[in-house]
Write a protein that holds these residues in place. Structure first.
Motif, PDB file in Angstrom:
ATOM      1  N   MET A  62      32.379  37.530  -9.078  1.00  9.28           N
ATOM      2  CA  MET A  62      33.511  36.798  -9.655  1.00  9.28           C
ATOM      3  C   MET A  62      34.951  36.893  -9.120  1.00  9.28           C
ATOM      4  N   SER A  63      35.192  38.339  -9.101  1.00 13.57           N
ATOM      5  CA  SER A  63      36.518  38.649  -8.568  1.00 13.57           C
ATOM      6  C   SER A  63      36.695  38.011  -7.195  1.00 13.57           C
ATOM      7  N   GLN A  64      35.807  38.157  -6.206  1.00 13.14           N
ATOM      8  CA  GLN A  64      35.649  37.534  -4.869  1.00 13.14           C
ATOM      9  C   GLN A  64      35.940  36.171  -4.913  1.00 13.14           C
ATOM     10  N   PHE A  65      35.231  35.416  -5.953  1.00 15.55           N
ATOM     11  CA  PHE A  65      35.595  34.016  -6.084  1.00 15.55           C
ATOM     12  C   PHE A  65      36.804  33.599  -6.436  1.00 15.55           C
ATOM     13  N   MET A  66      37.178  34.250  -7.439  1.00 15.12           N
ATOM     14  CA  MET A  66      38.603  33.981  -7.747  1.00 15.12           C
ATOM     15  C   MET A  66      39.772  34.342  -6.696  1.00 15.12           C
ATOM     16  N   LEU A  67      39.365  35.399  -6.029  1.00 18.90           N
ATOM     17  CA  LEU A  67      40.309  35.603  -5.144  1.00 18.90           C
ATOM     18  C   LEU A  67      40.483  34.568  -3.892  1.00 18.90           C
ATOM     19  N   SER A  68      39.539  33.961  -3.632  1.00 18.62           N
ATOM     20  CA  SER A  68      39.275  32.979  -2.709  1.00 18.62           C
ATOM     21  C   SER A  68      40.082  31.825  -3.243  1.00 18.62           C
ATOM     22  N   SER A 120      29.350  22.365   4.154  1.00 20.47           N
ATOM     23  CA  SER A 120      28.852  23.425   3.498  1.00 20.47           C
ATOM     24  C   SER A 120      28.691  23.196   2.089  1.00 20.47           C
ATOM     25  N   THR A 121      29.797  22.500   1.552  1.00 16.29           N
ATOM     26  CA  THR A 121      29.743  22.280   0.030  1.00 16.29           C
ATOM     27  C   THR A 121      28.575  21.132  -0.282  1.00 16.29           C
ATOM     28  N   GLN A 122      28.469  20.285   0.636  1.00 17.41           N
ATOM     29  CA  GLN A 122      27.386  19.259   0.566  1.00 17.41           C
ATOM     30  C   GLN A 122      25.993  19.887   0.610  1.00 17.41           C
ATOM     31  N   TYR A 123      25.775  20.916   1.514  1.00 11.18           N
ATOM     32  CA  TYR A 123      24.591  21.595   1.422  1.00 11.18           C
ATOM     33  C   TYR A 123      24.484  22.347   0.158  1.00 11.18           C
ATOM     34  N   SER A 124      25.347  23.021  -0.048  1.00 12.53           N
ATOM     35  CA  SER A 124      25.259  23.904  -1.466  1.00 12.53           C
ATOM     36  C   SER A 124      24.732  23.010  -2.758  1.00 12.53           C
ATOM     37  N   ILE A 125      25.377  21.854  -2.734  1.00 13.17           N
ATOM     38  CA  ILE A 125      25.048  21.119  -3.900  1.00 13.17           C
ATOM     39  C   ILE A 125      23.691  20.508  -3.899  1.00 13.17           C
ATOM     40  N   LEU A 159      26.596  28.243  -5.729  1.00 11.58           N
ATOM     41  CA  LEU A 159      27.894  28.715  -5.001  1.00 11.58           C
ATOM     42  C   LEU A 159      28.569  27.091  -4.786  1.00 11.58           C
ATOM     43  N   TRP A 160      28.139  26.063  -5.329  1.00 11.54           N
ATOM     44  CA  TRP A 160      28.817  24.928  -4.967  1.00 11.54           C
ATOM     45  C   TRP A 160      30.201  24.972  -5.742  1.00 11.54           C
ATOM     46  N   PRO A 161      30.473  25.727  -6.879  1.00 10.51           N
ATOM     47  CA  PRO A 161      31.705  25.698  -7.495  1.00 10.51           C
ATOM     48  C   PRO A 161      32.995  26.223  -6.618  1.00 10.51           C
ATOM     49  N   VAL A 162      32.365  27.502  -6.174  1.00 13.19           N
ATOM     50  CA  VAL A 162      33.451  28.122  -5.127  1.00 13.19           C
ATOM     51  C   VAL A 162      33.672  27.305  -3.963  1.00 13.19           C
ATOM     52  N   LYS A 163      32.545  26.970  -3.618  1.00 11.52           N
ATOM     53  CA  LYS A 163      32.722  26.166  -2.225  1.00 11.52           C
ATOM     54  C   LYS A 163      33.613  24.826  -2.315  1.00 11.52           C
ATOM     55  N   THR A 164      33.385  24.263  -3.484  1.00 11.60           N
ATOM     56  CA  THR A 164      34.154  23.237  -3.850  1.00 11.60           C
ATOM     57  C   THR A 164      35.742  23.405  -3.887  1.00 11.60           C
ATOM     58  N   MET A 180      37.311  25.929  -2.315  1.00 14.14           N
ATOM     59  CA  MET A 180      37.799  26.279  -1.109  1.00 14.14           C
ATOM     60  C   MET A 180      37.920  25.095  -0.226  1.00 14.14           C
ATOM     61  N   THR A 181      36.910  24.116  -0.340  1.00 14.41           N
ATOM     62  CA  THR A 181      37.234  22.846   0.490  1.00 14.41           C
ATOM     63  C   THR A 181      38.407  22.222   0.016  1.00 14.41           C
ATOM     64  N   LEU A 182      38.655  22.082  -1.438  1.00 15.38           N
ATOM     65  CA  LEU A 182      39.907  21.353  -1.976  1.00 15.38           C
ATOM     66  C   LEU A 182      41.040  22.168  -1.414  1.00 15.38           C
ATOM     67  N   GLY A 183      41.023  23.429  -1.554  1.00 11.00           N
ATOM     68  CA  GLY A 183      42.319  24.321  -0.910  1.00 11.00           C
ATOM     69  C   GLY A 183      42.533  24.029   0.508  1.00 11.00           C
ATOM     70  N   ILE A 184      41.254  23.895   1.346  1.00 11.12           N
ATOM     71  CA  ILE A 184      41.757  23.641   2.776  1.00 11.12           C
ATOM     72  C   ILE A 184      42.295  22.169   2.735  1.00 11.12           C
TER      73      ILE A 184
END
Length: 170
Positions: free
Chosen positions: A54-60, A116-121, A135-140, A142-146
């Motif tokens: 969870m801390s890694q996801f939040m840091l991302s 990657s997000t599409q795959y995880s969903i 993993l789709w919430p954190v990948k989403t 991350m993709t939004l941030g990019i």
């Protein structure tokens, strides 16, 4: 610069300022869950297995959502060997050329993030740990941030071109 470009730059700056300020405050819940983990492990002798992930996801989320704001505030690290000696117009011209490489990189990164997000969903991808979070919430995020970084980079390109022409976007 055309008026629609000025509106684009102002809108992206405003959005990324709000998202960046939100991202700054993610440090507090991240610190709280790490403190919770420490208390549970040291005082009660009960390790909590979801804390590290969870801390890694939040840091991302923290650094990817804050990246565009950092660019807007001109807070990214630069190698200042010759850059500091340049005149502002020359710097803006140099930035407008080099930022094209950043835009290309972010487009490729965004494309990979979407895939990657599409795959995880699609496949309901989970992490291979005891907690096994989706993993789709954190990948989403991350993709939004990019994507926000890409939009800010394009806005910065317009600012640099305007500055190089001697007519900065206010």
């Amino acid at each position: 610069m055309p008026e629609f470009i000025k509106h684009y730059v102002r809108a992206i700056d405003w959005i990324n300022r709000k998202v960046g300020i939100f991202a700054m405050y993610l440090i507090f819940p991240m610190g709280a869950i790490l403190l919770y983990s420490t208390v549970m492990r040291v005082i009660f002798g009960y390790p909590v297995n979801w804390i590290m992930e969870m801390s890694q996801f939040m840091l991302s989320a923290y650094y990817l959502l804050g990246g565009a704001y950092s660019m807007q505030m001109n807070a990214h690290v630069r190698m200042d060997l010759f850059y500091g000696m340049m005149r502002p117009k020359t710097r803006a011209f140099t930035d407008s050329i080099t930022i094209l490489f950043v835009i290309f990189y972010l487009i490729v990164l965004f494309w990979g993030g979407l895939s990657s997000t599409q795959y995880s969903i699609t496949y309901n991808q989970k992490n291979y740990t005891a907690w096994a979070p989706l993993l789709w919430p954190v990948k989403t995020v991350m993709t939004l941030g990019i994507f926000m970084m890409l939009l800010q980079t394009i806005a910065q390109f317009f600012k640099d071109v305007a500055e190089a022409r001697g007519k900065p976007i206010a």
